[in-house]
Design a protein around this motif. Sequence first.
Motif, PDB file in Angstrom:
ATOM      1  N   ASP A  62       0.802  -1.389  -0.095  1.00 46.12           N
ATOM      2  CA  ASP A  62      -0.134  -0.130  -0.004  1.00 46.12           C
ATOM      3  C   ASP A  62       0.902   1.260   0.058  1.00 46.12           C
ATOM      4  OD1 ASP A  62      -1.768   1.985   0.565  1.00 46.12           O
ATOM      5  OD2 ASP A  62      -3.196   0.753   1.322  1.00 46.12           O
ATOM      6  N   LEU A  63       0.712   1.997  -1.095  1.00 41.64           N
ATOM      7  CA  LEU A  63       1.676   3.102  -1.133  1.00 41.64           C
ATOM      8  C   LEU A  63       1.214   4.279  -0.341  1.00 41.64           C
ATOM      9  CD1 LEU A  63       1.594   3.142  -5.221  1.00 41.64           C
ATOM     10  CD2 LEU A  63       3.334   2.332  -3.817  1.00 41.64           C
ATOM     11  N   PHE A  64       0.096   4.360  -0.037  1.00 45.37           N
ATOM     12  CA  PHE A  64      -0.178   5.517   0.908  1.00 45.37           C
ATOM     13  C   PHE A  64      -0.190   5.122   2.353  1.00 45.37           C
ATOM     14  CE2 PHE A  64      -2.689   5.676  -3.024  1.00 45.37           C
ATOM     15  CZ  PHE A  64      -2.083   6.862  -3.620  1.00 45.37           C
ATOM     16  N   THR A  65      -0.472   3.920   2.972  1.00 40.44           N
ATOM     17  CA  THR A  65      -0.301   3.764   4.198  1.00 40.44           C
ATOM     18  C   THR A  65       1.207   3.708   4.495  1.00 40.44           C
ATOM     19  OG1 THR A  65      -0.473   1.228   4.030  1.00 40.44           O
ATOM     20  CG2 THR A  65      -2.356   2.563   4.643  1.00 40.44           C
ATOM     21  N   SER A  66       2.055   3.503   3.679  1.00 38.26           N
ATOM     22  CA  SER A  66       3.592   3.451   3.725  1.00 38.26           C
ATOM     23  C   SER A  66       3.878   4.879   4.448  1.00 38.26           C
ATOM     24  CB  SER A  66       4.236   3.128   2.593  1.00 38.26           C
ATOM     25  OG  SER A  66       4.133   4.234   1.542  1.00 38.26           O
ATOM     26  N   GLY A  67       3.329   5.811   4.033  1.00 40.63           N
ATOM     27  CA  GLY A  67       3.808   7.299   4.358  1.00 40.63           C
ATOM     28  C   GLY A  67       4.557   7.919   3.366  1.00 40.63           C
ATOM     29  N   ALA A  68       5.043   7.014   2.149  1.00 44.19           N
ATOM     30  CA  ALA A  68       6.101   7.693   1.315  1.00 44.19           C
ATOM     31  C   ALA A  68       5.516   8.335   0.273  1.00 44.19           C
ATOM     32  CB  ALA A  68       6.870   6.332   0.782  1.00 44.19           C
ATOM     33  N   VAL A  69       4.099   8.060  -0.059  1.00 46.51           N
ATOM     34  CA  VAL A  69       3.342   8.635  -1.059  1.00 46.51           C
ATOM     35  C   VAL A  69       2.074   9.304  -0.800  1.00 46.51           C
ATOM     36  CG1 VAL A  69       2.189   8.112  -3.143  1.00 46.51           C
ATOM     37  CG2 VAL A  69       4.033   6.816  -2.615  1.00 46.51           C
ATOM     38  N   SER A  70       1.972  10.502  -0.991  1.00 47.52           N
ATOM     39  CA  SER A  70       1.040  11.297  -0.348  1.00 47.52           C
ATOM     40  C   SER A  70      -0.293  11.298  -1.219  1.00 47.52           C
ATOM     41  CB  SER A  70       1.123  13.070  -0.201  1.00 47.52           C
ATOM     42  OG  SER A  70       1.658  13.478  -1.525  1.00 47.52           O
ATOM     43  N   SER A  71      -1.179  11.845  -0.880  1.00 52.04           N
ATOM     44  CA  SER A  71      -2.811  11.908  -1.827  1.00 52.04           C
ATOM     45  C   SER A  71      -2.287  13.012  -2.917  1.00 52.04           C
ATOM     46  CB  SER A  71      -3.753  12.568  -0.975  1.00 52.04           C
ATOM     47  OG  SER A  71      -3.688  13.636  -0.386  1.00 52.04           O
ATOM     48  N   LEU A  72      -1.394  14.052  -2.843  1.00 54.97           N
ATOM     49  CA  LEU A  72      -0.952  14.823  -3.838  1.00 54.97           C
ATOM     50  C   LEU A  72      -0.266  14.258  -5.048  1.00 54.97           C
ATOM     51  CD1 LEU A  72      -0.871  17.739  -4.979  1.00 54.97           C
ATOM     52  CD2 LEU A  72       0.901  18.112  -3.699  1.00 54.97           C
ATOM     53  N   PHE A  73       0.577  13.317  -4.508  1.00 51.75           N
ATOM     54  CA  PHE A  73       1.342  12.631  -5.429  1.00 51.75           C
ATOM     55  C   PHE A  73       0.378  11.522  -6.296  1.00 51.75           C
ATOM     56  CE2 PHE A  73       3.887   8.472  -6.575  1.00 51.75           C
ATOM     57  CZ  PHE A  73       4.964   9.154  -7.173  1.00 51.75           C
TER      58      PHE A  73
END
Length: 91
Positions: free
Chosen positions: A34-45
């Motif tokens: 999961d890219l978003f729960t990882s914290g490495a990827v934001s909703s803006l990304f």
Amino acid sequence: MTDSTTELPVAAIEQRIGAFLEAKTKLTWEPEEDLFTSGAVSSLFAMELVVFVESTFQVAVEGPDLAMDNFRTVRAMSSLVTRLRSGGDGA
């Protein structure tokens, strides 16, 4: 006229998406991570992901397909590309 991405198998789609993510985040991603729960990827990304998917795979991501869940994992994005290219609406 067909482009070089028209007949890509799912593994090749996942590889291309993974390479984009790796270049942007400097991290390697598993297909189901999961890219978003990882914290490495934001909703803006996520918007950058939408533009990448549309331009790389010549698909239009619109309406309900813009859901974050379609961009949560490499596998989800690959499934979205495959479905949009086949003309399916998922319904």
